[in-house]
Design an enzyme around this catalytic site. Structure first.
Site, PDB file in Angstrom:
ATOM      1  N   ALA A 129      50.258  54.962  55.709  1.00  0.00           N
ATOM      2  CA  ALA A 129      50.792  55.984  56.606  1.00  0.00           C
ATOM      3  C   ALA A 129      51.894  55.321  57.437  1.00  0.00           C
ATOM      4  CB  ALA A 129      49.699  56.525  57.507  1.00  0.00           C
TER       5      ALA A 129
ATOM      6  N   GLU B  89      52.741  44.196  48.830  1.00  0.00           N
ATOM      7  CA  GLU B  89      51.931  44.677  49.951  1.00  0.00           C
ATOM      8  C   GLU B  89      50.454  44.777  49.570  1.00  0.00           C
ATOM      9  OE1 GLU B  89      55.030  47.222  52.695  1.00  0.00           O
ATOM     10  OE2 GLU B  89      53.827  48.326  51.234  1.00  0.00           O
TER      11      GLU B  89
ATOM     12  N   ASN C 243      66.175  41.962  47.619  1.00  0.00           N
ATOM     13  CA  ASN C 243      67.323  42.042  48.509  1.00  0.00           C
ATOM     14  C   ASN C 243      67.723  40.623  48.928  1.00  0.00           C
ATOM     15  OD1 ASN C 243      65.544  41.254  50.569  1.00  0.00           O
ATOM     16  ND2 ASN C 243      65.347  43.315  51.406  1.00  0.00           N
TER      17      ASN C 243
ATOM     18  N   GLY D 199      72.358  46.866  49.714  1.00  0.00           N
ATOM     19  CA  GLY D 199      72.529  47.916  50.708  1.00  0.00           C
ATOM     20  C   GLY D 199      73.702  48.815  50.379  1.00  0.00           C
TER      21      GLY D 199
ATOM     22  N   ASP E  22      62.670  51.454  48.050  1.00  0.00           N
ATOM     23  CA  ASP E  22      61.608  51.945  47.172  1.00  0.00           C
ATOM     24  C   ASP E  22      62.108  53.072  46.276  1.00  0.00           C
ATOM     25  OD1 ASP E  22      59.855  50.193  48.470  1.00  0.00           O
ATOM     26  OD2 ASP E  22      59.380  51.691  50.002  1.00  0.00           O
TER      27      ASP E  22
END
Length: 304
Positions: free
Chosen positions: A14, A141, A184, A223, A253
């Site tokens: 969340a 993650e 990145n 970017g 993502d």
């Protein structure tokens, strides 16, 4: 079990988002906007991004038996993601604390929660799901041992896409499976911390060094400048069209989910990245993560 263009193995969080005029320095307090809760997590984001574009997508993740978990399940299903691989329980749903400044740049702190309980045993129990996927996309993650177990469990006909975020040093066999490794600047430099290329300002140098370390192919996201694609044959820069950025949350993502899907339906890497750059560019023009992700019609160039 039906086949999938893409199986995403990763986190579901969340996102608790606050807008700020500027991000605070150490020891400083700043006032922000009202708190807004959005569905997120790198795994959940990638799955929604791909499904919204039209991919046959499944998610393998772990969430809590709580309100945040129910929100995540509802939004995955609404986007068309198959949630047969979403496991419930073991800890509260993961949470990301996000601040967004007026330029659209963000800072994120993640409390993993149930994501940290996704185990190699969960991966082994989902062998049929892995076997049904053309591409498996991963992030960091979830525990690194679970990422490694996933890579080692995929069959020879399944392509692995990995975004090393948050960055961590990868086992050699995991790095060797990446096709591509999507990183990145910060992530690439971290992976090359002991290599002279980490001090180079040229993304092509980072990509070359990562290829030398074993990755099958590399995509460096830049970017607003687009992305660099590299494999053993060389490298090419894919520019992005200029846009007015509102919020960069989830744009990486969206890029990776789009890239993994296009690889899953047969695009070559350069073509997949060109499409993914357009997806990422649309996503940054809208607030939030998953709600900013476009449909295929919104990113298809004339004549495609």
């Amino acid at each position: 079990m039906e086949g999938y263009d893409l199986l995403v193995v990763g986190s579901a969080n969340a996102d608790l988002v606050i807008g700020v005029q500027r991000r605070p320095a150490a020891g400083e307090t700043v006032l922000g906007s009202d708190l807004v809760t959005h569905p997120g997590g790198k795994g959940g984001n990638q799955a929604v991004a791909a499904a919204r574009l039209g991919a046959r997508t499944a998610l393998l993740a772990r969430i809590g038996d709580d309100a945040h978990g129910r929100l995540l399940l509802d939004t995955q299903r609404a986007a068309g993601v198959d949630t047969v691989g979403v496991l419930v329980g073991g800890a509260p749903t993961g949470v990301a604390l996000i601040t967004v400044d007026p330029s659209g740049d963000n800072s994120i702190v993640v409390s993993p929660g149930a994501n940290a309980r996704l185990t190699p045993g969960d991966i082994h129990a989902a062998s049929a799901l892995l076997a049904a996927a053309t591409v498996v996309s991963l992030q960091l993650e979830i525990p690194l041992e679970t990422v490694a177990a996933t890579v080692r469990a995929v069959g020879p006909g399944t392509r692995v896409v990995l975004n090393p975020s948050p960055p961590a040093l990868l086992p050699s066999d995991v790095l060797a499976a990446c096709d591509p490794l999507v990183a990145n600047e910060h992530e690439a430099r971290y992976l090359l911390a002991d290599h002279p290329a980490s001090e180079d300002a040229d993304p092509a140098a980072w990509a070359t060094a990562l290829l030398a370390r074993g990755s099958r192919s590399v995509v460096i996201t830049l970017g607003a400048a687009g992305a660099l694609v590299a494999d053993r044959r060389g490298h090419v820069h894919i520019p992005s069209e200029p846009v007015d950025a509102v919020d960069t949350t989830g744009a990486g993502d969206a890029f990776t989910g789009a890239l993994a899907w296009r690889l899953g339906v047969g695009d070559d890497l350069e073509s997949a990245v060109r499409f993914a750059v357009r997806v990422g560019a649309v996503a940054v023009t809208r607030p939030g993560a998953q709600q900013s992700f476009p449909t295929a019609a919104e990113v298809t160039a004339p004549g495609e």
